[in-house]
Scaffold this active site. Structure first.
Site, mmCIF file in Angstrom:
data_model
loop_
_atom_site.group_PDB
_atom_site.id
_atom_site.type_symbol
_atom_site.label_atom_id
_atom_site.label_comp_id
_atom_site.label_asym_id
_atom_site.label_seq_id
_atom_site.Cartn_x
_atom_site.Cartn_y
_atom_site.Cartn_z
ATOM 1 N N LYS A 173 0.873 -1.178 0.000
ATOM 2 C CA LYS A 173 0.000 0.000 0.000
ATOM 3 C C LYS A 173 0.910 1.228 0.000
ATOM 4 O O LYS A 173 0.796 2.125 0.839
ATOM 5 C CB LYS A 173 -0.916 -0.049 1.236
ATOM 6 C CG LYS A 173 -2.057 0.946 1.231
ATOM 7 C CD LYS A 173 -3.148 0.638 0.238
ATOM 8 C CE LYS A 173 -4.207 1.724 0.286
ATOM 9 N NZ LYS A 173 -5.183 1.656 -0.805
ATOM 10 N N ASP A 206 -5.841 -3.272 -1.769
ATOM 11 C CA ASP A 206 -7.296 -3.213 -1.969
ATOM 12 C C ASP A 206 -7.672 -3.731 -3.353
ATOM 13 O O ASP A 206 -8.576 -4.556 -3.519
ATOM 14 C CB ASP A 206 -7.828 -1.787 -1.729
ATOM 15 C CG ASP A 206 -6.933 -0.706 -2.325
ATOM 16 O OD1 ASP A 206 -5.801 -1.014 -2.767
ATOM 17 O OD2 ASP A 206 -7.357 0.457 -2.358
ATOM 18 N N ASP A 230 -1.690 -12.094 6.142
ATOM 19 C CA ASP A 230 -2.649 -12.801 6.991
ATOM 20 C C ASP A 230 -4.041 -12.736 6.349
ATOM 21 O O ASP A 230 -4.737 -13.750 6.215
ATOM 22 C CB ASP A 230 -2.660 -12.122 8.369
ATOM 23 C CG ASP A 230 -3.317 -12.982 9.439
ATOM 24 O OD1 ASP A 230 -3.738 -14.108 9.118
ATOM 25 O OD2 ASP A 230 -3.423 -12.521 10.579
#
Ligand code: NAD
Length: 371
Positions: A173, A206, A230
């Protein structure tokens, strides 16, 4: 004398699924001496700490472990034993293959992905604190280092090369996290340049979630930081048939620990109901790591045939909506016995149902180094 492997049964459904895995391991004929040690809730009751030194000592000594899931209290209580184990043993690479089995329990029967998750730092560094006295603000530190980012990227490319995979995708990100995200991204790009024959690319996390549920077949090896890994590995487990069939492995320089992606599922504890396949496929990964290729192939094939036949499968593989043909659910132990029964008799002269990849960094090792 067999290979010594530490066995940590864990909490909740852990003792049931690790027991199931032992039954199947035994059916392969590969001699394993289990060194059973308690961590988690059972250890607290016995010795007052969820991660006694004897657990770490056993894994360090044997360099191999099969682990069940361990409960972590939510919002308070002791720190995660799972995270502590990874940090203290420097198990930096969490490898989570997501392989659809016999087209069951999934809308994506072609799924064959592997998530490579950095497992020692990031937002799981454990560095967090309240900012003020009345606990109205808090901070968690996202620790990203060049060393750990370089090492996990290198691990992912080596895995891709070893398993002849098509592509490595870094997930980050870096548009928002302009220091930590960018550091991970730069390390990935530098390592990618050393592997010009392996195509690589990047996705923002995302966008990656959306891409994975839309067209998972376009991805192959995904490498990412701790928290994103995770989350994405659970998502990929869902694509491949659910948490009940998703194994995992943690690799350090010298140590390998095999554990399923799923948690301790407390609501099913003691009911002999949970799907044992994820833990059984951890045994498959362990056997591959030991160089016991035929035994590993037998486990994979026996699991595949048991799920494909659908006579003896647990509730999650028997539910209407998850299968073309709903069947009465079987118990965890019954499914394990069925897989174990098949292990010695499956026909390996026929092509193996794909895929059987997902190996460790050292491939075949001498596990008896210290025994
Ligand atoms: P979970 O994986 O235990 O359960 C999520 C869902 O999947 C539940 O509906 C559960 O019943 C189902 N499920 C999980 N494993 C299954 C199996 N083998 N067969 C059939 N159904 C299965 O996740 P959670 O509820 O978020 O966590 C429970 C506890 O496990 C928490 O304390 C968490 O911290 C811990 N946990 C441990 C590990 C680990 O030890 N590596 C990993 C994840 C979660």
């Amino acid at each position: 004398m067999g290979t010594r492997v530490t066995l940590i049964p864990g909490d909740g459904i852990g003792p049931e699924v690790t027991n199931a895995a032992r039954v199947v391991a035994e059916a392969t004929g590969v001699s394993i001496d289990w060194d059973v040690v308690e961590a988690g809730e059972a250890a607290i009751q016995r010795s007052g700490t969820p991660l006694p030194d004897e657990v770490l000592d056993s894994v360090r000594r044997n360099r191999l472990a099969l682990k069940g899931p361990i409960t972590t209290p939510i919002g308070g209580g002791f720190r995660s034993v799972n995270v502590a184990l990874r940090q203290q043993l420097d198990l930096y690479a969490s490898v989570r293959p997501a392989r659809a089995i016999a087209g069951e329990g999934t809308r994506f029967p072609e799924t064959d992905l592997v998530v490579v998750r950095e497992a020692t730092e990031g937002l799981y560094s454990g560095v967090e604190h309240w900012v003020d006295r009345d606990h109205s603000a808090a901070e968690t530190v996202n620790v990203i280092t060049r060393k750990a980012s370089d090492r996990i990227a290198r691990f992912a490319f080596e895995l891709a090369r070893r398993e002849k995979r098509r592509r490595v995708t870094a997930v980050h990100k870096a548009n928002i996290m302009k220091t930590t995200g960018a550091l991970f991204q730069q390390a990935f790009r530098a390592v990618a340049a050393e592997y010009p024959s392996i195509p690589s690319d990047e996705r923002l996390v995302d966008n990656m979630c959306m891409q994975l549920v839309k067209k998972p077949e376009e991805y192959d090896v995904i490498v990412t930081t701790n928290l994103f890994g995770d989350i994405l590995s659970d998502l990929c487990a869902g694509l491949a048939g659910g948490l009940g069939v998703a194994p995992g492995a943690l690799y350090g320089e010298k140590i390998a620990v095999f554990e399923p992606v799923h948690g301790s599922a407390p609501k099913y504890a003691g009911q002999d109901k949970a799907n044992p396949v994820a833990e059984i496929l951890c045994v498959e990964l362990l056997l591959r790591h030991l160089g016991e290729r035929e035994a590993a192939d037998r486990v994979w094939r026996a699991v595949w045939e048991t799920i494909a036949e659908k006579k003896v499968v647990t509730y999650d593989l028997a539910l209407p909506g998850y299968t073309q043909r709903p069947v009465p659910p079987s118990s965890c132990s019954a499914m394990a016995r069925e897989i174990a029964r098949k292990v010695p008799i499956v026909d390996l002269s026929q092509p193996l149902p794909r895929p059987t990849r997902a190996s460790g960094p050292t491939g075949e090792i001498d596990a008896n180094l210290e025994t």
